[in-house]
Write an enzyme that holds these catalytic residues in place. Structure first.
Site, PDB file in Angstrom:
ATOM      1  N   GLU A   1      82.251 109.405 -17.582  1.00 25.63           N
ATOM      2  CA  GLU A   1      81.758 110.017 -18.941  1.00 25.63           C
ATOM      3  C   GLU A   1      81.858 111.398 -18.989  1.00 25.63           C
ATOM      4  OE1 GLU A   1      80.042 107.789 -17.023  1.00 25.63           O
ATOM      5  OE2 GLU A   1      80.253 105.963 -17.816  1.00 25.63           O
ATOM      6  N   PHE A  17      75.254 106.550 -21.604  1.00 23.34           N
ATOM      7  CA  PHE A  17      76.191 107.450 -20.669  1.00 23.34           C
ATOM      8  C   PHE A  17      76.948 108.398 -21.415  1.00 23.34           C
ATOM      9  CE2 PHE A  17      76.130 102.703 -19.203  1.00 23.34           C
ATOM     10  CZ  PHE A  17      75.095 102.886 -18.408  1.00 23.34           C
TER      11      PHE A  17
END
Ligand SMILES: Cc1ncc(C[n+]2csc(CCOP(=O)(O)OP(=O)(O)O)c2C)c(N)n1
Ligand SMILES: [Mg+2]
Lengths: 329, 264
Positions: A71, A96
């Site tokens: 991410e 995330f």
């Protein structure tokens, strides 16, 4: 009374109101936006189907980048892409992205002023059985404090569709939060949507309280408003889908009219929409206020409904908050 | 468990059942009646979504009743959808968000060494998935463990070839994985994740290496033991339906029809 000028779903308060996940509206909106604008690209961190980016990825494989479970890289790569004139939409679960990659978003997207659209799905405790690690309830707080960032929380699938098309056309970094589970369809094709413009979903003749919310919990707010009206307590339910830039004029005017405010969001009671409203009202028109939100706790496993009730986010909790805030007037 | 829960992960837990069995019933020094026993070895599960297999193994090992397994993912259950220490303190860490387990295991290994010195025989077993190898933080932690030669740290990677969007070689190819870990200063052993003897030997070898952390790249079959589920990434995160669950249990209990099950 439901606000007829907004052409809300006529079955909105019926037991058999249609239920659709908010994220589906994003998937449809992204395809439309991408059809209209070739500069739109999509990046996803190994969650293409569940964040509803799959239809886009299948139709435009050359404009899609699979990032793997990464991410932080998702954020920085999208910033680089934006510097070449693209409008990147980046998707993952809200926990995330923006949960894990906050500093990358702040520096490479906002500080650099890149028009990246961060889509955080599976937000709120209504994620259910996956449990607390997957229930993002701090995302609005961490996004709305970053300069330049716009923050949007659609209340249902049609609104998510419209919001997706709208944010595709701005040059701003934007965070949009989506919910996983099926929730009532409250709006229609004709309901207006404009970034930064809150609108009334409900208004009684006499207004004792303003219930200002965002996201699917607005349905609980409407149920509470109906119940309160039967008790003789009049309210306005305002859909403040844009948390930043907040519709200060509408909110201040309504607070002045009602003399009391209850904020409603599936987020920590601190730092989200309620916090944003309180910051404004303290400067413009202080009134008693109650906050519907998670009270400094983590989520846990359970059905969405069990959790919404447990964390006191449901219609009954909203009605209680209204009764309480009116006494404080 | 998953049928009762109505959601959850099927492939990863089945593929790791052999390794969990070996760890809890043969390798580890632990006391189910005293989970916080100071001299225990530690299992640090980083890819928290495979917790059903950890819960099931812990129940069989005596940490709690087998009956409790049916509360998985339910409101107020100790068996949260992803591991949560607040609910089940016998767990070493809470996890679910990928990538963060290795670093916590590194911290434990460093702490152990501070207290007991280099030659401590308390082992930290960090269980990781191959999808997690995509996370940059795994390599940050790996680099630190390599630099500090954390010989009491043993990582085991569930190399099952799947993640959510597809096969790892399509989503984010990892090979040569062995060379990657070696270049970070680790002792690397590739092993069949379903062969108890080979696994036992590999862990013995890892324990005997005293100047490096070790990692087992355990080649496993996602959905192992149930033909329908095996090697299919679509089973990453969905539970079986009633008929599928019945079929799966029958296949597992009869070893695919080769033996007679006492449950039949
Ligand atoms: C930081 C983070 N990003 C995304 C996810 C969502 N997610 C859960 S499992 C998974 C796939 C990981 O692959 P792997 O662990 O190898 O899955 P398995 O082999 O068990 O099917 C993803 C992307 C997550 N849990 N954490
Ligand atoms: Mg895997």
């Amino acid at each position: 009374m439901l606000n007829i000028t907004q052409r809300l779903n006529k079955k909105i308060l019926d037991d058999d109101v249609e239920q659709v996940p908010v994220r589906n509206g994003f998937g449809e909106g992204l395809l439309e936006a991408a059809d209209n604008d070739k500069s739109i690209v999509g990046l996803c961190a190994d969650l293409t189907e569940s964040t509803r980016m799959k239809a886009f990825a299948d139709k435009y494989p050359e404009r899609f980048v699979q990032m793997g479970v990464a991410e932080q890289n998702l954020a920085v790569v999208s910033s680089g892409l934006a510097s070449t004139g693209k409008i990147p939409f980046i998707t993952s679960y809200a926990m995330f992205s923006p949960g894990r990659n906050w500093e990358q978003i702040r520096t490479t997207i906002c500080y650099n002023d890149r028009p990246v659209k961060i889509i955080g799905s599976h937000a709120g405790v209504s994620v259910g059985p996956d449990g607390g690690t997957h229930q993002a309830i701090e995302d609005l707080a961490i996004m709305r404090v970053i300069p330049r960032m716009e923050v949007i929380v659609p209340c249902d699938a049609p609104e998510a569709r419209k919001a997706t098309n709208a944010i595709a056309q701005t040059s701003k970094p934007t965070y949009m939060r989506l919910a996983r589970e099926k929730t009532p369809v409250m709006t229609t094709e004709e309901t207006s949507f404009e970034i930064g413009k809150a609108y009334e979903m409900w208004r009684n003749e006499k207004v004792d309280v303003a219930i200002i919310g965002c996201g699917p919990l607005l349905h609980h707010a409407l149920v509470a408003a109906q119940e309160l009206a039967e008790e003789g307590i009049g309210s306005v339910v305002l859909n403040s889908h844009t948390i930043k830039p907040l519709d200060i004029e509408t909110i201040t005017g309504l607070a002045r009219e009602a003399g009391a405010v209850v904020s409603v969001e599936e987020h920590q009671a601190a730092g989200g929409l309620g916090g944003a409203i309180a910051e404004v009202l303290m400067q413009t028109n202080p009134v008693p206020m109650e906050f519907i939100g998670v009270k400094d706790k983590f989520g846990q496993s359970g059905t969405p409904n069990e959790l919404v009730v447990h964390y006191e986010l449901d219609a009954a909790a909203i009605a209680d908050a209204v009764r309480k805030v009116i006494k404080r007037k | 468990m998953l049928l009762e829960a109505g959601s959850g992960h099927t492939a990863g837990p089945l593929g790791m059942a052999d390794i969990f069995t070996l760890l809890y019933f043969h390798i580890m020094n632990h006391d189910p009646k005293n989970p916080s026993w100071e001299d225990r070895d530690r299992i640090v599960l980083s890819n928290g979504h495979i917790c059903p297999v950890q819960y099931a193994t812990m129940a069989r090992a005596g940490y709690f009743s087998v009956e409790e397994l049916k509360t998985l993912r339910k409101f107020h259950s100790r068996l949260q959808g992803h591991p949560h220490r607040e609910y089940l303190p016998a767990l070493e860490i809470s996890s679910g968000p990928l990538g963060s387990g290795l670093g916590q295991a590194v911290g434990m290994a460093i702490g152990e060494r501070m207290d007991k010195g280099r030659n401590t025989d308390k082992y930290i077993y960090a269980l990781l998935s191959d999808g997690e190898m995509d996370c940059g933080i795994i390599w940050e932690s790996a680099m630190l463990a390599g630099r500090d030669k954390l010989q009491n740290l043993i990582a085991i990677i569930d190399r099952n070839g799947i993640q959510i969007d597809g096969y790892t070689w399509d989503i984010m190819p990892l090979e040569p994985l062995k060379a990657k870990w070696e270049s970070f200063g680790w002792h690397v052993i590739e092993v069949d994740g379903h062969n108890f003897r080979a696994l036992d030997e590999a862990i013995g070898e890892a324990q005997s290496v005293n100047d490096k952390p070790s990692v087992l790249i355990a080649h496993t079959i996602p959905g192992k033991g149930v033909h329908e589920f095996e090697r299919d990434y679509h089973w990453h995160g969905k539970p079986p339906k009633k008929e599928e669950a019945d079929m799966a249990l029958r296949e597992l209990r009869t070893l695919g029809g080769r033996v007679v099950s006492e449950h039949e």
